[in-house]
Design an enzyme around this catalytic site. Structure first.
Site, PDB file in Angstrom:
ATOM      1  N   LEU A  33       0.811  -1.215   0.000  1.00 38.64           N
ATOM      2  CA  LEU A  33       0.000   0.000   0.000  1.00 38.64           C
ATOM      3  C   LEU A  33       0.846   1.268   0.000  1.00 38.64           C
ATOM      4  O   LEU A  33       1.890   1.341   0.641  1.00 38.64           O
ATOM      5  CB  LEU A  33      -0.932  -0.007   1.215  1.00 38.64           C
ATOM      6  N   HIS A  34       0.350   2.279  -0.728  1.00 39.50           N
ATOM      7  CA  HIS A  34       1.010   3.581  -0.802  1.00 39.50           C
ATOM      8  C   HIS A  34      -0.041   4.673  -0.582  1.00 39.50           C
ATOM      9  O   HIS A  34      -1.201   4.379  -0.253  1.00 39.50           O
ATOM     10  CB  HIS A  34       1.728   3.754  -2.142  1.00 39.50           C
ATOM     11  N   HIS A  37      -3.471   4.342  -2.215  1.00 38.32           N
ATOM     12  CA  HIS A  37      -4.410   3.461  -1.506  1.00 38.32           C
ATOM     13  C   HIS A  37      -5.017   4.168  -0.292  1.00 38.32           C
ATOM     14  O   HIS A  37      -6.200   4.002   0.020  1.00 38.32           O
ATOM     15  CB  HIS A  37      -3.702   2.190  -1.037  1.00 38.32           C
TER      16      HIS A  37
END
EC number: 6.3.2.1
Length: 284
Positions: A33-34, A37
């Site tokens: 996730l970044h 997201h």
């Protein structure tokens, strides 16, 4: 935050949420996730009482086995980020939980047309895998809304059509692309870039901007525009894969009555296949 790994436990909690009349939002992800997201999570939190994030690297949507093996799996770090965001549930099943009998002979969901055009033509079976896992998640979680990023423009269009065709009572929310300061669209696959490639990567966005400027100015010589863009990408160190200019509402070829265009771009940079898109309002 509760991490759920099995279908029986998931169903137990979904039944309770339904009995309590909670409005449920789903954010489907493959993990790693970044900030893009997290934007989906924030949108979900603003629209629902309960947010469920799924983390599942779906083998059905990978057209290349090496890509499936290489895909980053960072569940612990992902859960830490989601816990800080006060997500209610993480659904992180094993492959065997979702496909207990394997992929061979698995029933699938296919969206005609959208599954095999554009990105689907260069990645056979990819969108069939996407629509199948999203359909399974919808059936399991029964969300009121589901949030998807607009970076995967064709995927979002495909899911909207699937929801309409299959009569799902689910609101699909498209969330705008989140970019780094230099314009690069955030993506889990950016992790494949070397430091030197990362400096080059914003070039894809810059090339799209130049295409957009030409379209806004009334230039409709699409083949010439695309050829120039591909040449520019190759000169910058990319390997141009596919650039398309389509009607943003239908994904078909532009016509004289098209009101919006979408630039769909895909290019290889080292081991990373970068995709991006940009919508343009056309002068009538």
């Amino acid at each position: 935050m509760l991490i759920i790994e099995t279908l029986p436990l998931l169903r137990q909690h979904i039944r309770r949420l339904r009995q309590e009349g909670k409005r449920v939002a789903l954010v489907p992800t493959m993990g790693n996730l970044h900030d893009g997201h997290m934007k989906l999570v924030d949108e979900a939190k603003a629209r629902a009482d309960v947010v469920i994030v799924s983390i599942f690297v779906n083998p059905m949507q990978f057209d290349r086995p090496d890509d499936l093996v290489r895909y980053p799996r960072t569940l612990q770090e992902d859960c830490e980020k989601l816990n800080k965001r006060k997500v209610d549930y993480v659904f992180a099943p094993a492959v065997e939980e979702i496909y207990p009998h394997g992929l061979e002979g698995q029933t699938y969901v296919d969206v005609p047309g959208l599954s095999t055009m554009l990105e689907g033509a260069s990645r056979p079976g990819h969108f069939r895998g996407v629509s199948t896992i999203v359909s399974k998640l919808f059936n399991l979680i029964q969300p009121d809304i589901a949030c998807f990023g607009e970076k995967d423009f064709q995927q979002l269009a495909l899911i909207r059509k699937m929801v309409a065709d299959m009569s799902y009572d689910i609101e699909i929310v498209g969330v705008p692309i989140i970019r780094a300061k230099d314009g690069l669209a955030l993506s889990s696959r950016n992790a494949y870039l070397t430091a030197e490639q990362r400096k080059i990567a914003p070039g894809l966005y810059n090339v799209m901007n130049r295409i957009a400027e030409k379209l806004i100015a009334g230039n409709r010589e699409l083949q010439e525009i695309i050829a120039i863009a591909e040449q520019e990408l190759n000169e910058k160190g990319f390997r141009a894969d596919d650039i398309q200019i389509r009607d943003a509402d239908t994904l078909l070829e532009l016509t004289e009555t098209s009101k919006r265009a979408v630039i769909l771009a895909a290019a290889w940079l080292g081991q990373a296949r970068l995709i991006d898109n940009q919508s343009v309002t056309l002068a009538q």
